[in-house]
Motif scaffolding. Structure first.
Motif, PDB file in Angstrom:
ATOM      1  N   ALA A   1       0.830  -1.209   0.000  1.00 16.53           N
ATOM      2  CA  ALA A   1       0.000   0.000   0.000  1.00 16.53           C
ATOM      3  C   ALA A   1       0.862   1.256   0.000  1.00 16.53           C
ATOM      4  CB  ALA A   1      -0.924  -0.006   1.219  1.00 16.53           C
ATOM      5  N   LEU A   2       1.876   1.280   0.852  1.00 19.43           N
ATOM      6  CA  LEU A   2       2.798   2.420   0.887  1.00 19.43           C
ATOM      7  C   LEU A   2       3.552   2.552  -0.430  1.00 19.43           C
ATOM      8  CD1 LEU A   2       4.383   2.143   4.443  1.00 19.43           C
ATOM      9  CD2 LEU A   2       2.965   4.005   3.608  1.00 19.43           C
ATOM     10  N   GLY A   3       3.905   1.428  -1.040  1.00 18.63           N
ATOM     11  CA  GLY A   3       4.667   1.442  -2.275  1.00 18.63           C
ATOM     12  C   GLY A   3       3.864   1.888  -3.469  1.00 18.63           C
ATOM     13  N   PHE A   4       2.527   1.880  -3.342  1.00 20.21           N
ATOM     14  CA  PHE A   4       1.701   2.344  -4.455  1.00 20.21           C
ATOM     15  C   PHE A   4       1.346   3.818  -4.309  1.00 20.21           C
ATOM     16  CE2 PHE A   4      -1.935   2.789  -7.240  1.00 20.21           C
ATOM     17  CZ  PHE A   4      -1.539   2.047  -8.349  1.00 20.21           C
ATOM     18  N   LYS A   5       0.947   4.225  -3.122  1.00 20.86           N
ATOM     19  CA  LYS A   5       0.655   5.647  -2.880  1.00 20.86           C
ATOM     20  C   LYS A   5       1.103   5.999  -1.475  1.00 20.86           C
ATOM     21  CE  LYS A   5      -2.885   6.881  -6.172  1.00 20.86           C
ATOM     22  NZ  LYS A   5      -4.055   7.737  -6.424  1.00 20.86           N
ATOM     23  N   GLN A   6       1.843   7.097  -1.373  1.00 19.16           N
ATOM     24  CA  GLN A   6       2.401   7.486  -0.086  1.00 19.16           C
ATOM     25  C   GLN A   6       1.337   7.929   0.908  1.00 19.16           C
ATOM     26  OE1 GLN A   6       2.794   8.886  -3.045  1.00 19.16           O
ATOM     27  NE2 GLN A   6       3.548  10.996  -2.964  1.00 19.16           N
ATOM     28  N   MET A   7       0.132   8.210   0.438  1.00 19.87           N
ATOM     29  CA  MET A   7      -0.901   8.636   1.381  1.00 19.87           C
ATOM     30  C   MET A   7      -1.355   7.485   2.281  1.00 19.87           C
ATOM     31  SD  MET A   7      -4.190   9.240  -1.082  1.00 19.87           S
ATOM     32  CE  MET A   7      -5.044   7.922  -1.953  1.00 19.87           C
ATOM     33  N   ALA A   8      -0.918   6.255   2.011  1.00 15.25           N
ATOM     34  CA  ALA A   8      -1.170   5.157   2.939  1.00 15.25           C
ATOM     35  C   ALA A   8      -0.477   5.389   4.274  1.00 15.25           C
ATOM     36  CB  ALA A   8      -0.704   3.830   2.335  1.00 15.25           C
ATOM     37  N   LEU A   9       0.404   6.383   4.339  1.00 13.64           N
ATOM     38  CA  LEU A   9       1.020   6.763   5.618  1.00 13.64           C
ATOM     39  C   LEU A   9      -0.022   7.196   6.632  1.00 13.64           C
ATOM     40  CD1 LEU A   9       4.173   8.733   4.410  1.00 13.64           C
ATOM     41  CD2 LEU A   9       4.171   6.670   5.825  1.00 13.64           C
TER      42      LEU A   9
END
Length: 594
Positions: free
Chosen positions: A246-254
């Motif tokens: 998830a983090l590797g696809f979009k940083q907003m998963a932070l």
């Protein structure tokens, strides 16, 4: 010779009505007659009690969900015939042509002024794969420099199809898996789990953003759903892998990262210290990040081997310049450090300011309303203020899920943490509201999740989120899909402004508290009045953004209420209030004995 008995035990099929009611059925007191609690249940009523597995109902649910997605996709998209930048559609198309046309070392450096790549590597790999397919179908769609702003109808169909295909390969299976795990944990029958799954897949904000505005958010959200499902299934190592995805696809998963870290750390320390599990989580997480960046590093190695030069306008990444020691360009690992620091610099754009466009969070509401103009302050000070306020908002839910790492608290902790990020964090976009909506909407598949006390709050958050997205959707000419999808979902769930069945029951019957009803009806009335005013009245000449600012301010207030509701429910479900009362009682008994 008699055959050896098989060790395999066939799985027992759960009856469609096994388990306790999740709130989908109401019973009249007079004749004990059962009836659907809200319209969506009525659509499933003919198969209630039938011995039907989810493999019969699931294809129907998926076909209906796809129908609404594809109908939304027929409308315009972000940047349609709007030069010079042409919006998010052009950004995604450009990343496809960029990744298939240039060396890997150019990806995060190429023409940064024209939709430079600023998402993590998994998005780049996804763009590369889709670009290869699209270029095979029609090379003219992805010719570098020559296809900018292309609005070919064939390209539109292809791009829309890639969103649907990506969603049905990642998000939809993950949603099915997650709902199944939640239903199993809460002892919810297949029939009611199917209703909850339909409500989740028909969530209007997700459909409008990905299939209307144009994004691939559901890929990241799908990885997040598998993260949650793995946690519920007691597989923390797999949850690490999927969350890195998830983090590797979009940083907003932070937005979810603190709660994920708190839960995974909590299960290593409570109820007892488990060092092997802690080490395993750390190793798997690091290994997952290594695998994530491996193609980028292998591409860098290949380009270094063949002496492929960087773009002429490439400059040293700021992060590399900030290293407190000198690093020679001749060392073998310099190209890899160079690429990694540039990727990180592009992924986390701190130079852009506190916010770019009007979004219904705290900072934009304060600035846009005129309460306090934030542009008078230094950007470094504002970023520190955003960090401090974000930490203050996420600390309570993260602390609770750390000290009480129980599966039934995961959704509340994730929702409260992501609401805190959305309201207080740095560089928040309108589309980021999909992150707190995901765990909050999943509550429909938990015990009592479709009872009015929970369904009304889940529906309130979803409809309010769609309302705050309206100014963005109007720019994309998506006014009609907005009203159709939001109104349909409100009707199916028995929610205002279409229906009020979720608010008819008293608190003793499982309904909302009177204060919650007043808050909800007040904000629903504001939303309806705002739509009437926005359609009928032009804003004053000296305040051209009046309606958008009002949307931002009321939206931020409503989201703040959603944050506190999720936090309060987390506190209630954690049992901390009972523990405090118990400690107080023991202390009083101790004083009496003295």
């Amino acid at each position: 010779m008699s055959p050896q008995p098989s060790s395999h035990r066939p799985r027992r099929r759960r009856p469609a009505e096994a388990g306790s009611s999740n709130g989908a059925i109401t019973t009249t007191s007079a004749a004990q007659h059962e009836r659907p609690a809200f319209p969506l249940v009525a659509f499933f009523w003919p198969i209630k009690g039938a011995n039907i597995t989810q493999w019969v109902t699931l294809p129907c649910i998926l076909m209906i969900a796809f129908l609404f997605r594809w109908c939304t996709a027929l409308w315009p998209y972000s940047g349609y015939r709007k030069p010079p930048m042409h919006g998010d559609f052009e950004a995604q198309r450009h990343w496809m042509e960029l990744t298939i046309s240039l060396p890997v070392t150019h990806w995060y450096f190429h023409d940064l002024e024209w939709w430079g790549l600023d998402y993590p590597p998994l998005t780049a790999y996804h763009s590369w794969l889709l670009g290869q397919v699209g270029s095979f179908l029609n090379p003219s769609w992805f010719r570098l420099y020559l296809s900018r702003g292309l609005d070919d109808q064939g390209l539109k169909v292809f791009m829309r199809a890639t969103v649907a295909a990506s969603e049905y390969l990642v998000y939809v299976p993950a949603a099915v898996l997650c709902v199944r795990q939640l239903a199993r944990q809460s002892n919810i029958n297949i029939w009611e789990a199917s209703i909850a799954l339909t409500a989740i897949l028909m969530q209007p904000a997700t459909v409008l953003i990905d299939h209307g505005h144009f994004q691939y958010n559901t890929v990241m959200l799908g990885f997040m759903l598998t993260t949650i499902a793995s946690m519920l299934a007691g597989r923390p190592l797999w949850s690490c892998v999927f969350f890195v995805g998830a983090l590797g696809f979009k940083q907003m998963a932070l937005f979810y990262a603190p709660a994920v870290a708190a839960y995974l750390a909590g299960i290593c320390f409570f109820p007892k210290l488990d060092i092997p599990r802690f080490v395993g989580i750390a190793v798997i997480t690091l290994a997952s990040f290594a695998v994530l960046f491996l193609p980028l590093l292998l591409g860098t190695a290949y380009d270094t081997y063949r002496n492929a030069p960087l773009p002429a306008d490439a400059v040293t990444p700021p992060l590399l310049s900030a290293i407190p020691f000198s690093l020679s360009e001749k060392v073998w690992y310099y190209p890899y450090i160079f690429q990694l620091t540039q990727a990180i610099h592009r992924i986390f754009p701190f130079a852009r300011g506190l916010f770019e466009d009007k979004v219904a969070n705290l900072w934009c509401a304060v600035h846009s309303s005129g309460i306090h103009k934030l542009h008078n302050y230094d950007s470094a000070l504002l970023s520190r203020a955003a960090l401090g306020l974000t930490l203050a908002s996420i600390l309570p839910p993260c602390a609770l899920i750390f000290f009480k790492p129980r599966k039934e608290l995961i959704l509340y902790a994730f929702a409260a943490t992501s609401w805190g990020f959305f309201l207080c964090s740095y560089q928040v976009h309108e589309k980021n509201v999909l992150l707190p909506l995901l765990p909050m909407t999943l509550l429909l598949a938990t015990e009592g999740g479709m009872k009015p006390s929970t369904r009304a709050w889940v529906g309130f958050a979803n409809i309010l989120a769609c309302w705050t997205l309206f100014p963005l959707l109007v720019k994309d000419e998506l006014r009609i899909p907005y009203f159709v999808l939001t109104g349909l979902w409100a009707y199916l769930m028995g929610l205002p402004p279409v229906d009020i069945s979720a608010y008819k029951l008293s608190r003793s019957e499982g309904g909302l508290h009177i204060i919650s009803k007043v808050i909800h009806f007040g904000i629903y009335a504001v939303m309806v009045a705002w739509h009437v005013a926005e359609a009928a009245l032009a804003p004053p000449e000296n305040k051209p953004d009046l309606w958008v600012v009002a949307n931002v301010c009321f939206g931020a207030a409503g989201f703040g209420i959603c944050y506190f509701w999720c936090l309060w429910r987390l506190v209630e479900e954690s049992g901390i209030l009972y523990d405090m009362r118990l400690l107080k009682r023991k202390a009083q008994e101790g004083k009496k004995m003295q």
